[in-house]
Design an enzyme around this catalytic site. Structure first.
Site, mmCIF file in Angstrom:
data_model
loop_
_atom_site.group_PDB
_atom_site.id
_atom_site.type_symbol
_atom_site.label_atom_id
_atom_site.label_comp_id
_atom_site.label_asym_id
_atom_site.label_seq_id
_atom_site.Cartn_x
_atom_site.Cartn_y
_atom_site.Cartn_z
ATOM 1 N N PRO A 223 0.774 -1.246 0.000
ATOM 2 C CA PRO A 223 0.000 0.000 0.000
ATOM 3 C C PRO A 223 0.803 1.294 0.000
ATOM 4 C CG PRO A 223 0.073 -0.909 2.203
ATOM 5 C CD PRO A 223 0.806 -1.877 1.338
ATOM 6 N N CYS A 224 2.135 1.201 -0.012
ATOM 7 C CA CYS A 224 2.865 2.448 0.230
ATOM 8 C C CYS A 224 2.649 3.495 -0.859
ATOM 9 C CB CYS A 224 4.350 2.192 0.455
ATOM 10 S SG CYS A 224 5.117 1.227 -0.818
#
Lengths: 660, 115
Positions: free
Chosen positions: B74-75
């Site tokens: 998800p970064c």
């Protein structure tokens, strides 16, 4: 009329099923082999053109099992065996017959009419090898058979197509109004009463065809799915005397891209032969395996479930990440395959071992001759309090055990061994003892063998003189030797120069120039005296190595990182020697040349050892001055005194001066 | 050979974005290996994947089920969603735009009907 063929079920397990089953076996069932009720489900909304699937997932053990949306329940029973023999020898025919009887009874008593889900059953015979994480299993989807059915596929007839093509909303509306009308005449709306009512009519009623319908998990164009088999038997048993043929709607309901479609449903007209109502029909249903033979299946889940393998792959992943992100040229295989020998399992030894494990080094051998004492665990990171009790465990073995507890995949070996030292005579304490000599010879042979078998040797002992023998052996056997030593607030990390076959040329020394790797010195190269017994007449604070605790961690970390740099050469900068001073938080990187009169690594010492072996070593250990005489240090000392004498004299005669 | 794809959308409180967890397994319940998962990423995305494999698709423990699941990391989600939402009408559904952007990398294709 053609004969009806049914598409058999295929089993479909989810990724959570086997872990859940293992958990149940370990925590709940233990050795109980009795049958357990589980639930499966099937779905009539498949969009592919394949056989129907009976799904069993990790929720199958729940008592209050809920099928997923638009799926239909199947009642199953699990027979989980304790042994592979139990699995193989289990009477499968019997299991199937028992289930067949159960279904037959439900049909006979009418229970299946009230709850048709009782017709959908499955058997799961399994054996779980929880050491290897191999799972053996065999599904059965019992279907009672009597005769071949024959049916007309009415799909082509326009009238029926109209019915099927009605969209769901309208269909629901029609159905509701139909039911409302019907309710006026009849309060109990059961399958039985409907059939009784409408069996008197043939064909069309209110422009609606009465059909027995079931949600069909099969999507093949010309075959209905497996659930129809038992359903047909139910119909034939219960109403065959009223109906000769019946209509079957195989209801398929798929959604794709937001559109719902039912037109691929099948409408069949089936002829119902007469049944023998007394005997239970035969039963089929064991699932064929991947090779399309009647046999069990096996799935090997060790890669994802065996904790040791999970640990090993996690550690591996961590190292690979380091390489991916930061050091793409890192040769991890070289590092993990480097065999490291740690001489000394104290503060330095424990910390070096841990750091090596962090780098993924798989083969680590620890050597020490003492036992864990009460002051050790706080500073020596592989020991705990328990290791000190009852006189204390042997350090080397305790360290190796500890390493295995940290990472089961490490190949750690602990050896209790005493390393003979110059200045420590190898005789008995009060008299000459042959036994001691024999033991010493054995110890030396063990040490020689160890150094031979490893690639890198770490010298982490607590005295100067104990490093002499391994230095010599490491030089002769051309191994990487990393030396680490601690003072109260100082540390030294040094790598011994690699002894190439050409030997050291003492005349080529030039100050200020980079020293080639094979001409770097060793721990003893800067000494002008031979190592002697440093342990006699020491006070208590001199006997235990008292240092600032952080010093050991700094020193051992640098020692390991130095090895890694050397192994990855030419990447990165390598130092020969680092001397650090914690009082000032500073360090220097001096480099020194090999000394041609070194007591440990000079040519003469190495040659003499190679020629005389054990005899030479005994002389070194017993006579402190032997090494100094051999290497020419004694002569050098005398030469020094001569200079002093000359300085005092009035005459000048340079003929005896030597270059130092 | 049948493969089942299972998708979970879990909200990550540390990244404050939805995260796509998924698993791909065969009919006997065996998970596909990470190498095989990389192989089935559509060709369009392969170049980017090769450049930064480890930070895009990884294996993590599912926060609720406690078993290994693959995950689309998800970064980068927050940055990507900010860019998308400034370009489009802000009234469009966050989840729909998010799934339609990241889903296709792992086989989750949203029908155009949802637009």
């Amino acid at each position: 009329m053609e004969s009806l063929q049914f598409a058999p079920f295929s089993s479909g397990l989810d990724a959570g099923f086997w872990p859940k089953l293992s958990e149940k076996k370990l925590n709940e069932y233990a050795l109980d082999e009795s049958s357990k009720d589980i639930s499966g489900f099937y779905y009539n909304g498949d969009i592919r053109n394949q056989n129907p699937i009976l799904n069993v997932d990790y929720t199958c053990f729940d008592r209050l099992f809920k099928t997923p949306a638009r799926s239909f329940i199947s009642h199953g029973v699990l027979y989980l065996k304790n042994t592979i023999e139990g699995f193989k020898e289990c009477d499968k025919k019997l299991l199937l017959e028992e289930k067949a009887n159960q279904i037959w009874q439900d049909i006979k008593t009418g229970k299946a009419v009230e709850d048709p889900t009782l017709l959908s059953r499955f058997i799961l015979l399994a054996y779980a090898d929880l050491k290897k994480y191999h799972y053996y299993y065999w599904f059965a989807f019992p279907a009672l058979i009597y005769n071949e059915h024959s049916a007309d596929n009415y799909r082509e007839q326009g009238l029926f197509m109209k019915f099927i093509m009605i969209n769901v909303k309208l269909g629901k509306k029609l159905l509701t109004s139909f039911l409302n009308i019907y309710k006026k005449f009849q309060r109990n709306l059961t399958l039985n009463s409907i059939v009784n009512k409408f069996s008197k009519f043939s064909g069309v009623f209110f422009m609606v065809i009465i059909a027995f319908s079931f949600c069909d998990p099969c999507t093949l164009e010309n075959h209905p799915g497996w659930p129809l088999r038992n359903f047909l038997l139910l119909i034939a048993y219960t109403w065959a005397d009223k109906l000769e043929t019946c209509n079957i709607l195989c209801f398929r309901d798929k959604s794709r891209d937001g559109k719902r479609e039912i037109s691929h449903s099948l409408m069949l007209n089936v002829q119902l032969p007469k049944l023998d109502k007394e005997t239970c029909p035969k039963c089929v249903g064991w699932e064929k395996n991947e090779k399309q033979k009647l046999g069990p299946r096996m799935v090997n889940l060790s890669a994802t479930m065996d904790p040791s393998r999970l640990c090993a792959s996690a550690v591996d992943l961590n190292l690979k990440l380091m390489r991916w992100r930061l050091l793409p040229d890192l040769d991890l295989d070289k590092i993990s395959s480097t065999k490291c020998l740690l001489l000394g399992s104290g503060t330095l030894g424990c910390n070096v071992a841990r750091c090596l494990m962090g780098w993924g080094v798989k083969n680590i051998t620890l050597v020490d001759n003492s036992k864990v004492s009460y002051s050790n665990p706080v500073r020596q990171s592989l020991f705990i309090f328990q290791d000190c009790l009852n006189g204390g465990k042997a350090k080397a073995e305790a360290a190796a055990n500890s390493m295995r507890q940290i990472f089961p995949g490490v190949n750690a070996l602990g050896l209790s061994l005493s390393i003979p030292m110059p200045g420590h005579a190898i005789t008995g304490i009060f008299y000459f003892s042959p036994a001691v000599l024999v033991q010493t010879k054995k110890d030396i042979e063990t040490l020689e063998d160890l150094i031979d078998k490893h690639d890198a040797v770490f010298l982490l002992m607590d005295t100067r003189e104990s490093r002499w023998l391994p230095t010599l052996l490491g030089a002769v056997k051309q191994k990487i030797v990393i030396n680490a030593a601690l003072g109260f607030d100082t540390y030294l990390v040094l790598r011994h120069g690699y002894k190439s076959d050409t030997g050291v040329d003492g005349t080529k020394i030039k100050l200020g120039e980079v020293i080639p790797g094979d001409q770097l010195g060793c721990y003893f190269c800067n000494d002008v005296v031979a190592p002697g017994d440093s342990t006699r007449d020491r006070s208590l604070d001199q006997q235990c190595t008292v240092t600032r605790p952080g010093i050991s961690m700094i020193g051992s970390a640098l020692a390991v990182e130095l090895l890694m740099s050397v192994l990855q050469h030419p990447l990165g900068f390598n130092f020969f020697q680092i001397r650090g001073f914690l009082s000032r938080f500073s360090s220097v990187l001096p480099a020194s040349h090999a000394f041609d009169k070194c007591t440990a690594c000079s040519q003469i010492v190495m040659e003499t050892y190679k020629k005389e072996g054990f005899e030479f070593l005994v002389k070194v250990f017993n006579e402190p001055s032997y090494l100094e005489n051999l290497t020419g240090l004694t002569a050098m000392h005398e030469g020094t005194f001569d200079v002093e004498v000359w300085d005092l004299s009035d005459e000048e005669d340079f003929s005896n001066k030597e270059e130092l | 050979d049948m493969l089942t794809y299972e998708y979970h959308i879990v909200y990550s409180s540390s990244y404050s974005v939805p995260v796509l967890y998924f698993n791909v397994y065969k009919a006997d319940g065996k998970l596909l290996s990470l190498e095989n998962i990389w192989k089935i990423v559509p060709d369009v995305y392969q170049q980017e994947l090769q450049a930064d494999k480890w930070s895009i698709l990884t294996q993590q423990e599912h926060p609720l089920l406690g078993r290994p699941f693959y995950q689309l990391h998800p970064c980068h989600t927050e940055m990507m969603m900010k860019n998308i939402r400034t370009m489009l009408d802000k009234r469009c559904d966050y989840l729909i735009s998010w799934i339609s952007s990241v889903g296709p990398v792992v086989g989750l294709n949203l029908s155009l009907q949802y637009a």
